[in-house]
Design an enzyme around this catalytic site. Structure first.
Site, PDB file in Angstrom:
ATOM      1  N   THR A 141     -31.894  -5.183  26.582  1.00 12.13           N
ATOM      2  CA  THR A 141     -32.786  -5.685  25.535  1.00 12.13           C
ATOM      3  C   THR A 141     -33.929  -6.484  26.149  1.00 12.13           C
ATOM      4  O   THR A 141     -35.097  -6.328  25.769  1.00 12.13           O
ATOM      5  CB  THR A 141     -31.998  -6.558  24.544  1.00 12.13           C
ATOM      6  OG1 THR A 141     -30.939  -5.786  23.973  1.00 12.13           O
ATOM      7  CG2 THR A 141     -32.889  -7.069  23.428  1.00 12.13           C
ATOM      8  N   TRP A 191     -26.864 -15.592  15.128  1.00 12.31           N
ATOM      9  CA  TRP A 191     -26.548 -14.929  16.393  1.00 12.31           C
ATOM     10  C   TRP A 191     -25.672 -15.818  17.275  1.00 12.31           C
ATOM     11  O   TRP A 191     -24.768 -15.357  17.948  1.00 12.31           O
ATOM     12  CB  TRP A 191     -27.854 -14.586  17.115  1.00 12.31           C
ATOM     13  CG  TRP A 191     -27.700 -13.809  18.378  1.00 12.31           C
ATOM     14  CD1 TRP A 191     -26.651 -13.010  18.737  1.00 12.31           C
ATOM     15  CD2 TRP A 191     -28.647 -13.734  19.451  1.00 12.31           C
ATOM     16  NE1 TRP A 191     -26.886 -12.440  19.971  1.00 12.31           N
ATOM     17  CE2 TRP A 191     -28.098 -12.868  20.431  1.00 12.31           C
ATOM     18  CE3 TRP A 191     -29.896 -14.302  19.679  1.00 12.31           C
ATOM     19  CZ2 TRP A 191     -28.774 -12.573  21.620  1.00 12.31           C
ATOM     20  CZ3 TRP A 191     -30.561 -13.997  20.855  1.00 12.31           C
ATOM     21  CH2 TRP A 191     -30.006 -13.152  21.807  1.00 12.31           C
ATOM     22  N   GLN A 229     -31.674  -1.516  20.000  1.00 11.89           N
ATOM     23  CA  GLN A 229     -32.512  -2.605  20.520  1.00 11.89           C
ATOM     24  C   GLN A 229     -33.725  -2.046  21.270  1.00 11.89           C
ATOM     25  O   GLN A 229     -33.586  -1.288  22.229  1.00 11.89           O
ATOM     26  CB  GLN A 229     -31.722  -3.519  21.452  1.00 11.89           C
ATOM     27  CG  GLN A 229     -30.538  -4.211  20.801  1.00 11.89           C
ATOM     28  CD  GLN A 229     -29.229  -3.502  21.056  1.00 11.89           C
ATOM     29  OE1 GLN A 229     -29.163  -2.267  20.973  1.00 11.89           O
ATOM     30  NE2 GLN A 229     -28.191  -4.262  21.357  1.00 11.89           N
ATOM     31  N   ASP A 256     -32.481  -7.868  12.887  1.00  9.98           N
ATOM     32  CA  ASP A 256     -32.742  -9.020  13.768  1.00  9.98           C
ATOM     33  C   ASP A 256     -34.135  -8.941  14.386  1.00  9.98           C
ATOM     34  O   ASP A 256     -34.317  -9.178  15.581  1.00  9.98           O
ATOM     35  CB  ASP A 256     -31.693  -9.102  14.889  1.00  9.98           C
ATOM     36  CG  ASP A 256     -30.265  -9.092  14.377  1.00  9.98           C
ATOM     37  OD1 ASP A 256     -30.046  -9.501  13.225  1.00  9.98           O
ATOM     38  OD2 ASP A 256     -29.368  -8.677  15.134  1.00  9.98           O
ATOM     39  N   ASP A 300     -34.850  -5.610  16.774  1.00 11.73           N
ATOM     40  CA  ASP A 300     -35.256  -6.549  17.835  1.00 11.73           C
ATOM     41  C   ASP A 300     -36.737  -6.432  18.189  1.00 11.73           C
ATOM     42  O   ASP A 300     -37.115  -6.424  19.364  1.00 11.73           O
ATOM     43  CB  ASP A 300     -34.403  -6.352  19.092  1.00 11.73           C
ATOM     44  CG  ASP A 300     -32.952  -6.763  18.900  1.00 11.73           C
ATOM     45  OD1 ASP A 300     -32.612  -7.229  17.802  1.00 11.73           O
ATOM     46  OD2 ASP A 300     -32.168  -6.622  19.852  1.00 11.73           O
TER      47      ASP A 300
END
Length: 522
Positions: A283, A428, A313, A357, A336
């Site tokens: 990531t 998270w 991600q 996220d 992400d």
């Protein structure tokens, strides 16, 4: 010669496994050096620290030694693998340990010379807590990079990373969380040049380099322009990127200080990449654009990751840049999208879109006047706008969203907002902290507002707040009843998450010229 730019409107072998194990065991069974003494003023001790200045400096030196020894051991295996993902994870860890060493050294230097050029805001307690928090999160990011690998390395280095983490956590407890110490006369730090202070608002900006795909500039790609920029610059170095789609992964390394990038508009100048976790990238390393050098500014640029939702991600923009600003930028992706990894950051008049996220990390960050757009996710997927990563209660980090519009992007609108349930955030890490205030929440936001990460994880220790939001998604009647969730009824509670308080914006944002609201005024 500077140019004038008019403002734009628009598996490791058995032998090596044994060697690594022996080296790590030898290191972690050894004792650390005793505290070293140094000369620091009594002011530092009384205003910023809970321990003696000598003890603080000694603890910093011990922690720096621990970081360097782990990095030294890990570096012996940097090129020992044919596994692409594992090689990336090791490379990440080496970079992250290097970041930590720098952040700890900044802390040591600033605590010994409170008027030095390396001090950022001039408010020492804020600087120390920021840098120590960054040094803390780096070890977690390193560990996370080994997800999806089958290697002895992760298990062997986990003890070392854990030891560094414990040392940094102890350092955080030694700094007063709310020092009365101010910056120099409460003003902009003296090392900031006056001519740098209005770069974002000026009708004309003097630029140092031009990037143009058609050959009409100094460079045809962004990476070459970045490499040519001076290291550790104490003045603003401006790169103008002409309109076009630049398909490259750009990394601004930690020694590139005070870079500013200006495009021809968020829909005109586009930096595009497609790295993803599914394709073997961590990531951290998947970012299309990554910046670590302090004092970075971007204006009128799009940063995108086109990997798509099925690649999971896939970061468009990652920032580890302390005192960084993103103004009139478009940051788009899916899962992400925006990795606000560490440090103090400010986003103004930006557009940020994604699915899972899509604003995440452990920076201390404020978003003002931004459009935050939830996109259509994969079948049975849930969108979470934020996933804040604060792991220690002594960190000053968190996400503050103020004066923003949180709505559905066009693809989700077309499919119906109910097709992908969307939430303001999920925790998270254990002490996740996010505040949404004075923002418009459309009907894309579920009545519950917030989403669990995994059962009851962090529901008692997180800090989620809302203040004076409006719109069909802002109703509070059906909100979650978690112990860590609260609605602010007084401005005094919300004030802690304003630009002035949360990121000490009055001490450094004037030097950038970006528009901002210090507290609650429109």
């Amino acid at each position: 010669m500077p140019y004038l730019l008019m403002a734009s409107h628009n598996p490791l072998p058995a032998g090596k496994q044994l060697l690594l194990l022996v080296l790590l065991c030898a290191f972690f069974s050894s004792s650390f050096i005793p505290f070293a003494s140094c000369s620091i003023t009594d002011d530092l001790q009384t205003q910023c620290l809970k321990v003696s200045a000598t003890e603080f400096a000694g603890s910093l030196k011990d922690t720096i030694d621990a970081v360097q020894q782990v990095a030294s051991i890990l570096s012996q295996f940097a090129n020992a693998f044919g596994d692409f993902r594992l090689a990336n994870a090791i490379s990440d860890c080496l970079d992250l340990l290097d970041f930590s060493a720098d952040e700890l050294n900044w802390s040591l230097s600033a605590s010994q010379n409170q008027k030095g050029k390396n001090n950022s805001t001039g408010k020492l307690s804020s600087d120390l807590r920021t840098w120590l928090s960054a040094a803390l999160v780096n070890q977690d990011t390193c560990s996370n990079g080994f997800e999806g690998t089958n290697s002895i390395v992760q298990g062997l280095i986990s003890a070392g990373l854990g030891q560094v983490t414990s040392l940094v956590q102890e350092l955080l407890t030694q700094v007063h969380p709310n020092s009365n110490q101010q910056g120099p006369n409460g003003q902009i730090p003296s090392w900031v040049k006056t001519k740098d202070r209005k770069l974002l608002q000026a009708d004309g900006v003097s630029v140092d380099a031009i990037v143009a795909q058609d050959g009409t500039g100094n460079f045809t790609n962004v990476t070459d322009a970045v490499l040519a920029a001076p290291d550790y610059s104490m003045r603003r170095y401006v790169i103008y990127i002409k309109r076009g789609t630049y398909k490259e992964n750009v990394e601004i390394k930690k020694k590139k200080w005070n870079l500013m990038m200006i495009g021809d508009g968020m829909d005109a100048t586009i930096i595009s990449g497609n790295r993803s976790f599914v394709d073997g990238w961590t990531t951290f390393r998947s970012a299309t654009f990554a910046v670590s050098g302090r004092g970075f500014i971007a204006r009128d640029i799009t940063f995108e990751n086109t990997a798509g939702p099925e690649k999971h991600q896939a970061v468009a923009l990652r920032s580890d840049s302390d005192l960084s600003v993103f103004y009139r930028c478009n940051i788009r992706g899916y899962q992400d999208t925006l990795y606000t990894h560490t440090m103090r950051q400010f986003y103004r008049d930006c557009k940020i879109s994604g699915t899972v996220d899509f604003i995440f990390g452990d920076a201390t960050v404020v978003f003002q006047n931004c459009q935050i757009l939830a996109k259509k996710g994969l079948p049975n997927q849930k969108n979470s706008i934020t996933a804040q990563g604060r792991k220690d209660p002594n960190e000053p980090t968190g996400i503050s969203i103020q004066f923003c519009n949180i709505t559905a992007d066009s693809d989700l609108e077309a499919a119906s907002v109910n097709s992908t349930p969307t939430y303001l955030g999920r925790p998270w890490k254990l002490y996740s902290r996010t505040v949404i205030m004075q923002s418009f929440l459309s009907n894309v936001i579920r009545p519950e507002g917030w989403l669990e990460w995994n059962g009851d994880f962090a529901l008692n220790s997180l800090f989620y707040g809302e203040y004076m939001n409006y719109g069909p998604g802002a109703g509070l009647g059906s909100r979650v009843k978690w112990p860590g969730y609260q609605v602010f009824n007084e401005s005094t509670q919300a004030k802690n998450y304003t630009v002035a308080q949360f990121i000490e914006g009055n001490l450094w944002l004037p030097s950038t010229g970006v528009k901002y609201t210090a507290e609650f005024g429109v």
